[in-house]
Enzyme design. Structure first.
Site, PDB file in Angstrom:
ATOM      1  N   HIS A 269      -1.258 -12.090  -1.554  1.00 19.55           N
ATOM      2  CA  HIS A 269      -0.852 -12.594  -2.528  1.00 19.55           C
ATOM      3  C   HIS A 269      -1.441 -13.471  -3.520  1.00 19.55           C
ATOM      4  CE1 HIS A 269       3.206 -14.369  -3.926  1.00 19.55           C
ATOM      5  NE2 HIS A 269       3.477 -12.433  -3.657  1.00 19.55           N
ATOM      6  N   GLU A 322       5.894  -6.599   0.368  1.00 14.21           N
ATOM      7  CA  GLU A 322       5.885  -5.200   0.307  1.00 14.21           C
ATOM      8  C   GLU A 322       6.093  -4.932   2.110  1.00 14.21           C
ATOM      9  OE1 GLU A 322       7.782  -3.990  -1.558  1.00 14.21           O
ATOM     10  OE2 GLU A 322       6.365  -5.558  -3.321  1.00 14.21           O
TER      11      GLU A 322
HETATM   12  N1  COA Z   1      -6.919  -4.707   0.587  1.00 14.65           N
HETATM   13  C1  COA Z   1      -7.877  -5.431   0.667  1.00 14.65           C
HETATM   14  N2  COA Z   1      -8.283  -6.191  -0.267  1.00 14.65           N
HETATM   15  C2  COA Z   1      -8.098  -7.048  -0.912  1.00 14.65           C
HETATM   16  C3  COA Z   1      -6.462  -7.480  -0.286  1.00 14.65           C
HETATM   17  C4  COA Z   1      -5.585  -5.896  -0.298  1.00 14.65           C
HETATM   18  N3  COA Z   1      -4.445  -6.188  -0.054  1.00 14.65           N
HETATM   19  N4  COA Z   1      -6.212  -7.949  -1.912  1.00 14.65           N
HETATM   20  C5  COA Z   1      -6.925  -8.624  -1.771  1.00 14.65           C
HETATM   21  N5  COA Z   1      -8.345  -7.909  -1.527  1.00 14.65           N
HETATM   22  C6  COA Z   1      -9.594  -8.944  -2.000  1.00 14.65           C
HETATM   23  C7  COA Z   1      -9.763  -8.403  -3.658  1.00 14.65           C
HETATM   24  O1  COA Z   1     -10.356  -7.038  -3.448  1.00 14.65           O
HETATM   25  C8  COA Z   1     -10.336  -8.761  -4.281  1.00 14.65           C
HETATM   26  O2  COA Z   1     -11.830  -8.978  -3.381  1.00 14.65           O
HETATM   27  P1  COA Z   1     -12.975  -9.280  -4.542  1.00 14.65           P
HETATM   28  O3  COA Z   1     -12.815 -11.318  -4.635  1.00 14.65           O
HETATM   29  O4  COA Z   1     -14.340  -8.833  -3.708  1.00 14.65           O
HETATM   30  O5  COA Z   1     -12.786  -8.850  -5.677  1.00 14.65           O
HETATM   31  C9  COA Z   1     -10.050 -10.200  -3.413  1.00 14.65           C
HETATM   32  O6  COA Z   1      -8.960  -9.736  -2.068  1.00 14.65           O
HETATM   33  C10 COA Z   1      -9.312 -11.636  -4.369  1.00 14.65           C
HETATM   34  O7  COA Z   1      -8.397 -10.572  -4.809  1.00 14.65           O
HETATM   35  P2  COA Z   1      -7.193 -10.593  -5.831  1.00 14.65           P
HETATM   36  O8  COA Z   1      -7.190  -9.703  -6.246  1.00 14.65           O
HETATM   37  O9  COA Z   1      -8.435 -11.850  -6.866  1.00 14.65           O
HETATM   38  O10 COA Z   1      -6.756 -11.314  -5.602  1.00 14.65           O
HETATM   39  P3  COA Z   1      -4.884 -11.671  -6.666  1.00 14.65           P
HETATM   40  O11 COA Z   1      -4.331 -13.144  -6.109  1.00 14.65           O
HETATM   41  O12 COA Z   1      -5.047 -10.999  -8.021  1.00 14.65           O
HETATM   42  O13 COA Z   1      -4.196 -10.126  -5.722  1.00 14.65           O
HETATM   43  C11 COA Z   1      -2.499  -9.021  -4.643  1.00 14.65           C
HETATM   44  C12 COA Z   1      -2.602 -10.554  -5.343  1.00 14.65           C
HETATM   45  C13 COA Z   1      -1.051  -8.858  -4.656  1.00 14.65           C
HETATM   46  C14 COA Z   1      -2.544  -8.586  -6.309  1.00 14.65           C
HETATM   47  C15 COA Z   1      -3.819  -8.105  -3.563  1.00 14.65           C
HETATM   48  O14 COA Z   1      -3.045  -9.338  -3.069  1.00 14.65           O
HETATM   49  C16 COA Z   1      -3.202  -6.811  -4.054  1.00 14.65           C
HETATM   50  O15 COA Z   1      -3.828  -5.843  -4.631  1.00 14.65           O
HETATM   51  N6  COA Z   1      -2.429  -6.750  -2.825  1.00 14.65           N
HETATM   52  C17 COA Z   1      -1.918  -4.908  -2.166  1.00 14.65           C
HETATM   53  C18 COA Z   1      -1.189  -4.687  -3.394  1.00 14.65           C
HETATM   54  C19 COA Z   1       0.464  -5.283  -3.210  1.00 14.65           C
HETATM   55  O16 COA Z   1       0.908  -5.225  -1.670  1.00 14.65           O
HETATM   56  N7  COA Z   1       1.176  -5.471  -3.664  1.00 14.65           N
HETATM   57  C20 COA Z   1       2.431  -5.791  -3.597  1.00 14.65           C
HETATM   58  C21 COA Z   1       2.469  -7.974  -3.825  1.00 14.65           C
HETATM   59  S1  COA Z   1       4.072  -8.328  -3.098  1.00 14.65           S
END
Ligand code: COA
Length: 376
Positions: A269, A322
């Site tokens: 998140h 989710e």
């Molecule tokens: N699975 C695997 N790796 C994950 C992850 C997950 N669910 N969530 C984050 N990471 C990793 C990313 O790959 C990234 O790695 P890197 O720095 O080596 O590239 C790091 O953690 C940071 O991720 P980032 O996407 O920059 O964080 P964010 O704050 O933008 O992400 C989400 C938030 C929710 C988009 C992300 O955690 C995600 O994609 N989750 C899965 C989708 C999901 O459940 N969405 C519903 C949200 S309520």
């Protein structure tokens, strides 16, 4: 530059308070568990009141909708619309107004073939609705009945006497749910009703900041909610639970996914560094339902948390809302293709509140980009 606007504060809000480090969430000063208990109409009353959103009361709509598909009052498991809602008197009038608006919106729905994407179906229904483009009740009702009509067989008509959640579940299934099931969906809808400046709410506020109408702001928000990193995650969470199959297979499955470079849906998140507090509320509700897959979900969550801690030390990736949404809606027998549309049917209440707040307190949202292309 801050590409994802992480930790950038662009608005003041009186709606939802989130503490991502402590894992605390409250709406208009009420802990999320209390909001879940009170239900969707109470959540709408609190949020809309705080944002200064005005709603047309039920009586005018009752008169307009008389005879359009109404199945008569008092047939639901929760009886006649009460004069007072236990949580708030405004909630009772919102419940009545939503009931009447469902009847009107249902009669006005275009064909929503199952071949459409569900979120596209919601956008189509809202964009073509004859409703007033500034009417929060009609817009909320339209998204709810569109979600039900797209998923269901339209074998029943809305019952305006029922709470919104109970009637939506009834329309989705083509049969009345049990009181326990109706309460479970109501609890879900209330839990996810608002959550600060998430991507779809921010999108709604951007549209509202240009002086555009409420319906357009909601259409923009729907487009943002559709994405798999936001509201599109719970369907894939259920795919994951299916693929894992048995709790003891969870660690190997999660490791293989991460090795393949895939994200684990339902984990991580932008704001929370601990388990999303909404996950606990939804998990408790899911556990009350006979068909729930809570034990398998617990095993997958534990495996994902351990693997992500090893792969991304310091990032603290935990379960988000989710994950348990998928478990709860699945236990209610709802098809996974409807998970995001039901999320929208709730979150629209938060979008409406934020649009109200943006109009009262905000400015045109217009950030800048740093130019990195060729120079003239
Ligand atoms: N699975 C695997 N790796 C994950 C992850 C997950 N669910 N969530 C984050 N990471 C990793 C990313 O790959 C990234 O790695 P890197 O720095 O080596 O590239 C790091 O953690 C940071 O991720 P980032 O996407 O920059 O964080 P964010 O704050 O933008 O992400 C989400 C938030 C929710 C988009 C992300 O955690 C995600 O994609 N989750 C899965 C989708 C999901 O459940 N969405 C519903 C949200 S309520």
């Amino acid at each position: 530059m801050n590409a994802g606007l992480e930790d950038v504060v662009v608005a003041e809000t009186r709606l939802t308070e989130i503490d991502g480090e402590a894992g605390r969430l409250a709406m208009v000063g009420r802990p999320v568990a209390e909001v879940a208990e009170a239900g969707l109409e109470a959540a709408a009353a609190w949020l809309w009141e705080a944002a200064g959103v005005e709603v047309e009361q039920g009586e005018g709509r009752d008169a307009r909708s008389q005879g359009i598909g109404s199945q008569g009052a008092g047939r639901g498991s929760q009886g006649d619309a009460p004069a007072e809602h236990p949580a708030s008197p405004h909630a009772a009038s919102i419940r009545r107004a939503l009931g009447a608006a469902r009847v009107e919106a249902w009669a006005a729905l275009p064909p929503l073939p199952r071949s459409l994407d569900g979120m596209d179906a919601l956008m189509l229904a809202l964009a073509t609705s004859p409703c007033d483009r500034e009417d929060p009740i009609a817009i909320t009702a339209t998204l709810g009945v569109a979600a039900a009509a797209w998923a269901g067989r339209r074998s029943l008509d809305p019952d305006p006497s029922l709470p919104h959640a109970e009637d939506l579940l009834r329309l989705l299934r083509g049969a009345s749910p049990s009181p326990l099931e109706a309460r479970a969906l109501d609890s879900y809808l209330a839990t996810v009703v608002d959550h600060g400046l998430n991507a779809s709410t921010f999108a709604a506020r951007v549209v509202a900041s240009t002086g555009s109408d409420l319906r357009s702001a909601v259409l923009g928000a729907l487009g943002a909610l559709k994405g798999p990193l936001h509201g599109g995650a719970p369907g894939p969470v259920l795919d994951m639970l299916d693929a894992v199959g048995r709790p003891e297979q969870a660690p190997a499955w999660v490791e293989a996914e991460l090795a393949a470079g895939h994200r684990i849906m339902g984990m991580g998140h932008r704001v929370y560094r601990v388990r999303d507090p909404r996950a606990a509320v939804l998990e408790r509700t899911a556990a009350t339902l006979p068909r729930s897959r809570v034990p398998l979900a617990r095993a997958v969550e534990a495996a994902a948390e351990a693997a992500l801690t090893a792969h991304k030390p310091g990032r603290r990736i935990r379960a988000n809302v989710e994950f348990q949404t998928a478990v709860l809606l699945d236990a209610l027998g709802i098809d996974r293709r409807s998970f995001t549309t039901l999320f929208a049917a709730s979150r629209v209440v938060g979008w409406v509140a934020h649009v109200g707040e943006q109009r009262r307190t905000g400015r045109l949202i217009r950030p800048r980009a740093r130019y990195v292309g060729p120079r003239a």
